[in-house]
Motif scaffolding. Structure first.
Motif, mmCIF file in Angstrom:
data_model
loop_
_atom_site.group_PDB
_atom_site.id
_atom_site.type_symbol
_atom_site.label_atom_id
_atom_site.label_comp_id
_atom_site.label_asym_id
_atom_site.label_seq_id
_atom_site.Cartn_x
_atom_site.Cartn_y
_atom_site.Cartn_z
ATOM 1 N N GLU A 92 2.536 -45.581 -18.808
ATOM 2 C CA GLU A 92 1.551 -44.551 -18.525
ATOM 3 C C GLU A 92 2.068 -43.749 -17.339
ATOM 4 O OE1 GLU A 92 -2.420 -45.979 -18.027
ATOM 5 O OE2 GLU A 92 -2.164 -47.470 -19.604
ATOM 6 N N SER A 93 1.638 -42.507 -17.224
ATOM 7 C CA SER A 93 2.171 -41.686 -16.137
ATOM 8 C C SER A 93 1.193 -40.599 -15.737
ATOM 9 C CB SER A 93 3.485 -41.042 -16.564
ATOM 10 O OG SER A 93 3.274 -40.207 -17.677
ATOM 11 N N CYS A 94 1.432 -40.060 -14.553
ATOM 12 C CA CYS A 94 0.699 -38.873 -14.126
ATOM 13 C C CYS A 94 1.618 -38.032 -13.246
ATOM 14 C CB CYS A 94 -0.607 -39.224 -13.430
ATOM 15 S SG CYS A 94 -0.509 -39.638 -11.706
ATOM 16 N N VAL A 95 1.360 -36.736 -13.261
ATOM 17 C CA VAL A 95 2.086 -35.792 -12.423
ATOM 18 C C VAL A 95 1.064 -35.163 -11.485
ATOM 19 C CG1 VAL A 95 3.452 -33.667 -12.378
ATOM 20 C CG2 VAL A 95 3.774 -35.322 -14.236
ATOM 21 N N VAL A 96 1.340 -35.254 -10.185
ATOM 22 C CA VAL A 96 0.460 -34.694 -9.163
ATOM 23 C C VAL A 96 1.214 -33.574 -8.456
ATOM 24 C CG1 VAL A 96 -0.837 -35.144 -7.054
ATOM 25 C CG2 VAL A 96 -0.682 -36.922 -8.820
ATOM 26 N N VAL A 97 0.633 -32.383 -8.441
ATOM 27 C CA VAL A 97 1.214 -31.260 -7.711
ATOM 28 C C VAL A 97 0.327 -31.000 -6.497
ATOM 29 C CG1 VAL A 97 1.829 -28.815 -7.770
ATOM 30 C CG2 VAL A 97 2.198 -30.236 -9.790
ATOM 31 N N VAL A 98 0.945 -31.005 -5.323
ATOM 32 C CA VAL A 98 0.227 -30.702 -4.087
ATOM 33 C C VAL A 98 0.612 -29.292 -3.672
ATOM 34 C CG1 VAL A 98 -0.193 -31.360 -1.691
ATOM 35 C CG2 VAL A 98 0.284 -33.137 -3.405
ATOM 36 N N ASP A 99 -0.344 -28.375 -3.793
ATOM 37 C CA ASP A 99 -0.089 -27.005 -3.362
ATOM 38 C C ASP A 99 -0.403 -26.900 -1.885
ATOM 39 O OD1 ASP A 99 0.444 -24.101 -3.937
ATOM 40 O OD2 ASP A 99 -1.505 -24.039 -2.945
ATOM 41 N N ASN A 100 0.583 -26.487 -1.120
ATOM 42 C CA ASN A 100 0.511 -26.469 0.336
ATOM 43 C C ASN A 100 0.224 -25.069 0.876
ATOM 44 O OD1 ASN A 100 0.564 -28.262 2.453
ATOM 45 N ND2 ASN A 100 2.742 -28.709 2.292
ATOM 46 N N GLY A 101 -0.767 -24.395 0.256
ATOM 47 C CA GLY A 101 -1.142 -23.070 0.732
ATOM 48 C C GLY A 101 -0.307 -21.944 0.151
ATOM 49 N N SER A 102 0.159 -22.095 -1.072
ATOM 50 C CA SER A 102 1.000 -21.059 -1.691
ATOM 51 C C SER A 102 0.286 -19.723 -1.772
ATOM 52 C CB SER A 102 1.412 -21.480 -3.107
ATOM 53 O OG SER A 102 2.277 -22.588 -3.071
ATOM 54 N N THR A 103 1.060 -18.662 -1.598
ATOM 55 C CA THR A 103 0.533 -17.300 -1.727
ATOM 56 C C THR A 103 1.171 -16.564 -2.914
ATOM 57 O OG1 THR A 103 2.173 -16.482 -0.136
ATOM 58 C CG2 THR A 103 0.004 -17.107 0.733
ATOM 59 N N ASP A 104 2.031 -17.255 -3.659
ATOM 60 C CA ASP A 104 2.641 -16.665 -4.856
ATOM 61 C C ASP A 104 1.823 -17.106 -6.079
ATOM 62 O OD1 ASP A 104 3.356 -19.307 -5.181
ATOM 63 O OD2 ASP A 104 5.487 -18.925 -5.475
ATOM 64 N N ASP A 105 2.434 -17.165 -7.241
ATOM 65 C CA ASP A 105 1.734 -17.517 -8.479
ATOM 66 C C ASP A 105 1.777 -19.014 -8.788
ATOM 67 O OD1 ASP A 105 0.916 -14.924 -9.055
ATOM 68 O OD2 ASP A 105 2.781 -14.447 -10.106
ATOM 69 N N SER A 106 2.062 -19.851 -7.801
ATOM 70 C CA SER A 106 2.146 -21.301 -8.050
ATOM 71 C C SER A 106 0.877 -21.856 -8.686
ATOM 72 C CB SER A 106 2.436 -22.057 -6.752
ATOM 73 O OG SER A 106 3.727 -21.772 -6.271
ATOM 74 N N LEU A 107 -0.286 -21.439 -8.204
ATOM 75 C CA LEU A 107 -1.542 -21.962 -8.751
ATOM 76 C C LEU A 107 -1.733 -21.582 -10.216
ATOM 77 C CD1 LEU A 107 -3.946 -21.497 -5.730
ATOM 78 C CD2 LEU A 107 -3.000 -23.636 -6.613
ATOM 79 N N SER A 108 -1.336 -20.389 -10.600
ATOM 80 C CA SER A 108 -1.477 -20.002 -12.009
ATOM 81 C C SER A 108 -0.495 -20.774 -12.888
ATOM 82 C CB SER A 108 -1.334 -18.495 -12.193
ATOM 83 O OG SER A 108 -0.066 -18.053 -11.788
ATOM 84 N N VAL A 109 0.673 -21.103 -12.360
ATOM 85 C CA VAL A 109 1.626 -21.932 -13.109
ATOM 86 C C VAL A 109 1.023 -23.319 -13.321
ATOM 87 C CG1 VAL A 109 3.888 -23.054 -13.046
ATOM 88 C CG2 VAL A 109 3.653 -20.673 -12.310
ATOM 89 N N ILE A 110 0.469 -23.897 -12.280
ATOM 90 C CA ILE A 110 -0.145 -25.222 -12.382
ATOM 91 C C ILE A 110 -1.324 -25.202 -13.354
ATOM 92 C CG2 ILE A 110 -1.351 -27.033 -11.097
ATOM 93 C CD1 ILE A 110 0.238 -25.959 -8.586
ATOM 94 N N ALA A 111 -2.121 -24.139 -13.309
ATOM 95 C CA ALA A 111 -3.306 -24.028 -14.167
ATOM 96 C C ALA A 111 -2.950 -24.082 -15.649
ATOM 97 C CB ALA A 111 -4.065 -22.746 -13.847
ATOM 98 N N ARG A 112 -1.762 -23.649 -16.013
ATOM 99 C CA ARG A 112 -1.333 -23.677 -17.425
ATOM 100 C C ARG A 112 -1.325 -25.090 -17.998
ATOM 101 N NH1 ARG A 112 4.210 -20.542 -16.831
ATOM 102 N NH2 ARG A 112 3.436 -18.977 -15.391
ATOM 103 N N TYR A 113 -1.185 -26.078 -17.139
ATOM 104 C CA TYR A 113 -1.087 -27.463 -17.601
ATOM 105 C C TYR A 113 -2.434 -28.153 -17.723
ATOM 106 C CZ TYR A 113 3.856 -26.871 -17.091
ATOM 107 O OH TYR A 113 5.139 -26.420 -17.236
ATOM 108 N N GLY A 114 -3.493 -27.517 -17.277
ATOM 109 C CA GLY A 114 -4.831 -28.086 -17.399
ATOM 110 C C GLY A 114 -4.895 -29.492 -16.842
ATOM 111 N N ASP A 115 -5.484 -30.388 -17.609
ATOM 112 C CA ASP A 115 -5.652 -31.764 -17.128
ATOM 113 C C ASP A 115 -4.397 -32.623 -17.298
ATOM 114 O OD1 ASP A 115 -5.706 -32.101 -19.865
ATOM 115 O OD2 ASP A 115 -7.623 -33.153 -19.905
#
Length: 92
Positions: A35-58
């Motif tokens: 079993e596995s999980c991927v955790v992304v910690v966004d450290n205050g990004s001001t680019d499109d990092s959050l929208s890239v992460i959002a593509r993966y949903g849950d």
């Protein structure tokens, strides 16, 4: 009891490489027996990092910081959010 593994990816303005990093990790994990999980910690990004992460949903767990708290603290927050028996950082 089946073992599990978690990958922690701390990011700060990494939109240009984040999709490839997450896709590579998820492809690797898909062929593994744990079993596995991927955790992304966004450290205050001001680019499109959050929208890239959002593509993966849950399929990717997001820990978001409003400001840059540093890479080390980012790892610590990511580890706290993991569910795996073994953790690793993906971008070291």
């Amino acid at each position: 009891m089946q073992a599990s593994v978690s990958f922690v990816i701390p990011v700060l303005n990494e939109a240009h490489v984040l999709a490839q990093s997450v896709a590579t990790i998820r492809a690797f994990l898909a062929g593994q027996p744990w079993e596995s999980c991927v955790v992304v910690v966004d450290n205050g990004s001001t680019d499109d990092s959050l929208s890239v992460i959002a593509r993966y949903g849950d399929r990717v767990r997001l820990v978001r910081q409003a400001v840059n708290i540093g890479q080390g603290q980012g790892y610590n927050l990511g580890i706290e959010a993991t569910t795996g028996d073994v953790g690793t950082d993906a971008l070291a």
